[in-house]
Write a protein that holds these residues in place. Sequence first.
Motif, short mmCIF file in Angstrom:
data_model
loop_
_atom_site.label_atom_id
_atom_site.label_comp_id
_atom_site.label_asym_id
_atom_site.label_seq_id
_atom_site.Cartn_x
_atom_site.Cartn_y
_atom_site.Cartn_z
N ASN A 30 21.57 60.65 -58.75
CA ASN A 30 21.22 59.54 -59.63
C ASN A 30 22.40 59.23 -60.56
O ASN A 30 23.16 60.12 -60.94
N TYR A 32 23.01 57.39 -64.22
CA TYR A 32 22.32 56.92 -65.42
C TYR A 32 23.15 55.80 -66.06
O TYR A 32 23.46 54.82 -65.39
N THR A 53 20.20 52.42 -66.58
CA THR A 53 19.60 52.40 -65.25
C THR A 53 18.67 51.20 -65.10
O THR A 53 18.59 50.59 -64.02
N ASN A 73 22.81 49.18 -57.99
CA ASN A 73 22.43 50.58 -57.81
C ASN A 73 22.52 51.02 -56.35
O ASN A 73 22.82 52.17 -56.06
N ASN A 76 26.08 51.94 -55.91
CA ASN A 76 26.65 52.83 -56.94
C ASN A 76 27.85 52.18 -57.61
O ASN A 76 28.88 52.83 -57.86
N ARG A 100 24.18 62.56 -61.92
CA ARG A 100 23.60 63.81 -61.41
C ARG A 100 23.95 63.88 -59.94
O ARG A 100 23.57 63.01 -59.17
N ARG A 106 24.12 67.40 -64.62
CA ARG A 106 24.36 66.01 -65.04
C ARG A 106 25.62 65.98 -65.91
O ARG A 106 25.72 66.72 -66.89
#
Length: 120
Positions: A30, A32, A53, A73, A76, A100, A106
């Motif tokens: 993920n 953020y 996000t 998203n 990326n 992460r 993270r």
Amino acid sequence: QVQLVESGGGLVQPGGSLRLSCTASGYIINIYDMDWYRQAAGKQRELVARITTSGSTTYADSVKGRFTISRDNAKNTVYVQMNSLKPEDTAVYYCNADVRAVGRPRSSYWGQGTQVTVSS
């Protein structure tokens, strides 16, 4: 290992536009917040724009109304569209992402930077 790679910098005349891109790669679970910072010669690095996000954005006062941050998203990738550029926007622009990744806590990662020069 997570890598951030920026592109899109260059030389532009005052009043012109540029679009910077930054793509994160690696075993990413993920991402953020994604940010753009800049550092002009002899000055401290400063936050230019941030996108969460969920897509919420914040901007430095010096770029409000001229710069627009966005993200994809699925790719990326974070972008910053820079319009009405001024000589004082000249700097190395860095992207930063809170990531992460598999097997890693993270963490905050930086790109290598891309030079933006605004000059006639």
